[in-house]
Design a protein around this motif. Sequence first.
Motif, PDB file in Angstrom:
ATOM      1  N   VAL A 246      59.103  17.451 -23.905  1.00 38.17           N
ATOM      2  CA  VAL A 246      59.213  17.092 -22.598  1.00 38.17           C
ATOM      3  C   VAL A 246      60.588  17.398 -22.064  1.00 38.17           C
ATOM      4  O   VAL A 246      60.835  17.793 -20.809  1.00 38.17           O
ATOM      5  CB  VAL A 246      59.177  15.363 -22.686  1.00 38.17           C
ATOM      6  N   ALA A 247      61.701  17.358 -22.853  1.00 37.39           N
ATOM      7  CA  ALA A 247      62.876  17.544 -22.603  1.00 37.39           C
ATOM      8  C   ALA A 247      62.972  19.091 -22.060  1.00 37.39           C
ATOM      9  O   ALA A 247      63.541  19.632 -21.013  1.00 37.39           O
ATOM     10  CB  ALA A 247      64.006  17.564 -23.671  1.00 37.39           C
ATOM     11  N   MET A 248      62.331  19.963 -22.648  1.00 34.14           N
ATOM     12  CA  MET A 248      62.522  21.263 -22.011  1.00 34.14           C
ATOM     13  C   MET A 248      61.715  21.408 -20.942  1.00 34.14           C
ATOM     14  O   MET A 248      61.835  22.173 -19.887  1.00 34.14           O
ATOM     15  CB  MET A 248      61.725  22.474 -23.341  1.00 34.14           C
ATOM     16  N   GLU A 249      60.551  20.915 -20.905  1.00 33.42           N
ATOM     17  CA  GLU A 249      59.662  20.926 -19.521  1.00 33.42           C
ATOM     18  C   GLU A 249      60.308  20.224 -18.430  1.00 33.42           C
ATOM     19  O   GLU A 249      60.229  20.796 -17.430  1.00 33.42           O
ATOM     20  CB  GLU A 249      58.300  20.099 -19.939  1.00 33.42           C
ATOM     21  N   ARG A 250      61.178  19.483 -18.734  1.00 33.06           N
ATOM     22  CA  ARG A 250      62.123  18.834 -17.680  1.00 33.06           C
ATOM     23  C   ARG A 250      63.100  19.311 -17.218  1.00 33.06           C
ATOM     24  O   ARG A 250      64.023  19.146 -16.241  1.00 33.06           O
ATOM     25  CB  ARG A 250      62.342  17.026 -18.085  1.00 33.06           C
ATOM     26  N   GLY A 251      63.645  20.556 -17.725  1.00 30.56           N
ATOM     27  CA  GLY A 251      64.707  21.274 -17.351  1.00 30.56           C
ATOM     28  C   GLY A 251      65.893  20.937 -17.780  1.00 30.56           C
ATOM     29  O   GLY A 251      66.924  21.267 -17.524  1.00 30.56           O
ATOM     30  N   VAL A 252      65.808  20.226 -18.872  1.00 32.93           N
ATOM     31  CA  VAL A 252      67.111  19.664 -19.575  1.00 32.93           C
ATOM     32  C   VAL A 252      67.775  20.864 -20.096  1.00 32.93           C
ATOM     33  O   VAL A 252      67.283  21.785 -20.613  1.00 32.93           O
ATOM     34  CB  VAL A 252      66.707  18.664 -20.631  1.00 32.93           C
ATOM     35  N   ALA A 253      69.024  20.771 -20.059  1.00 31.80           N
ATOM     36  CA  ALA A 253      69.985  22.119 -20.309  1.00 31.80           C
ATOM     37  C   ALA A 253      70.302  22.077 -21.893  1.00 31.80           C
ATOM     38  O   ALA A 253      70.633  23.238 -22.389  1.00 31.80           O
ATOM     39  CB  ALA A 253      71.386  22.165 -19.671  1.00 31.80           C
ATOM     40  N   GLY A 254      70.164  20.855 -22.616  1.00 25.60           N
ATOM     41  CA  GLY A 254      70.256  20.934 -23.912  1.00 25.60           C
ATOM     42  C   GLY A 254      70.051  19.524 -24.747  1.00 25.60           C
ATOM     43  O   GLY A 254      70.390  18.466 -23.662  1.00 25.60           O
ATOM     44  N   CYS A 255      69.658  19.335 -25.758  1.00 23.61           N
ATOM     45  CA  CYS A 255      69.577  18.223 -26.639  1.00 23.61           C
ATOM     46  C   CYS A 255      70.223  18.301 -27.871  1.00 23.61           C
ATOM     47  O   CYS A 255      70.522  19.371 -28.484  1.00 23.61           O
ATOM     48  CB  CYS A 255      68.003  18.124 -27.028  1.00 23.61           C
ATOM     49  N   CYS A 256      70.733  17.136 -28.388  1.00 17.86           N
ATOM     50  CA  CYS A 256      71.384  16.816 -29.547  1.00 17.86           C
ATOM     51  C   CYS A 256      70.604  15.815 -30.137  1.00 17.86           C
ATOM     52  O   CYS A 256      70.379  14.744 -29.844  1.00 17.86           O
ATOM     53  CB  CYS A 256      72.796  16.125 -29.537  1.00 17.86           C
TER      54      CYS A 256
END
Length: 386
Positions: A246-256
């Motif tokens: 979901v983070a990638m699909e929502r265009g999030v720049a990065g995750c920790c």
Amino acid sequence: MTAPVLGHVQVDGKQFSANGSRFMFRGVTYGTFANRGDGALFPESTQLRADLQEIAHAGFTVVRTYTTPPPDMVEVAGELGLRILAGIDYRDWRYLFGSSAADIKAVRGEARDAALNFAKSIMGNPVILGISVGNEIPADVIRWIGTKPVSQLLSELCALIHDVDPERLVTYANYPTAEYLHGDDSDFLTFNVFLESRQAFHRYLTKIQHDAAGRPLVLGEIGLDSGGDARGEARQAEVLDWQLEVAMERGVAGCCVFSWTDSWTVGGRPVEDWHFGLTRSDRSPKPALEVATEWNGRNVRDLKSRWPSMSVVICAHNAEATIDECLEHTCSLDYPNLEVLVVDDGSSDLTAEIARRHPRATVLSIPHSGLATARNEGLLATAGEI
């Protein structure tokens, strides 16, 4: 074998770049740990190196710390091609609720000193991706001190770091309970988000993307407590899988992902009842580590097995001054089935000639008829599903 770190990570629209290319922010949190004797809240050098090697091997590119990383960590991270999103170490805001004005003033001074000293110590070092000037200031503390004074201090810390090192990225790690707290001097928005419902997670990321506006959004903490048993570990892996998707699909720049290991210490005391780690305390891997490793090797293209064809219609009349830059960016889009059509609306300059220099673009020339006609002609000439 990973390459040594070269060049600063920079904000590039809603994403990050380094050395002229997109920087894939794939993060994991690390620590805090027990004091190892030199004041650093990190493992001894041998264990630290082993951890960072495994982190790099799993495809992570960023390690998020909550206190300033010691020199040996910065050195090893650089050798392995890892970047560090570093926290600064000053008195925990959690202990300020009910404190006197003098105590609050003292913490402000400690925070300024910590930000200034760390910024000077790593000035120009590209291993440090950025500095987080705080993490999850509790809502009751914000109410006690006041939203405006807290926001002003966070903005001041960001400005102090920028004054010392203008290229250094800065952020503050917020969380949903205090989402009203804003620091306008941060370079990217960081939010710690723990939601166990995919639908709620999707909705909330959409909301904070709007709050981020033109800045990149980084999820500073995501994950799930595995509960210390096999069933919980399977659930942790399942939830992390859709969180990263979901983070990638929502265009999030990065995750920790929170966190690398179950072994961690807070306030000098081991934390034994939380099991958020991708590895257990003995560093043996949980199923969630395999999930994270798989997502670290993916990009947006991998979200679908088939992407719909897309047509971009660019209407231009005497646009020789701008058409080249427009097509340079449009034609460089990494989309599997992209059609680019330039409708030259009876230009008397070099618009059509410049457009034809871009192999990915098709030029349709029509007599000058105005924007509405140019759009309609372009629509008729394209074949994209979108």
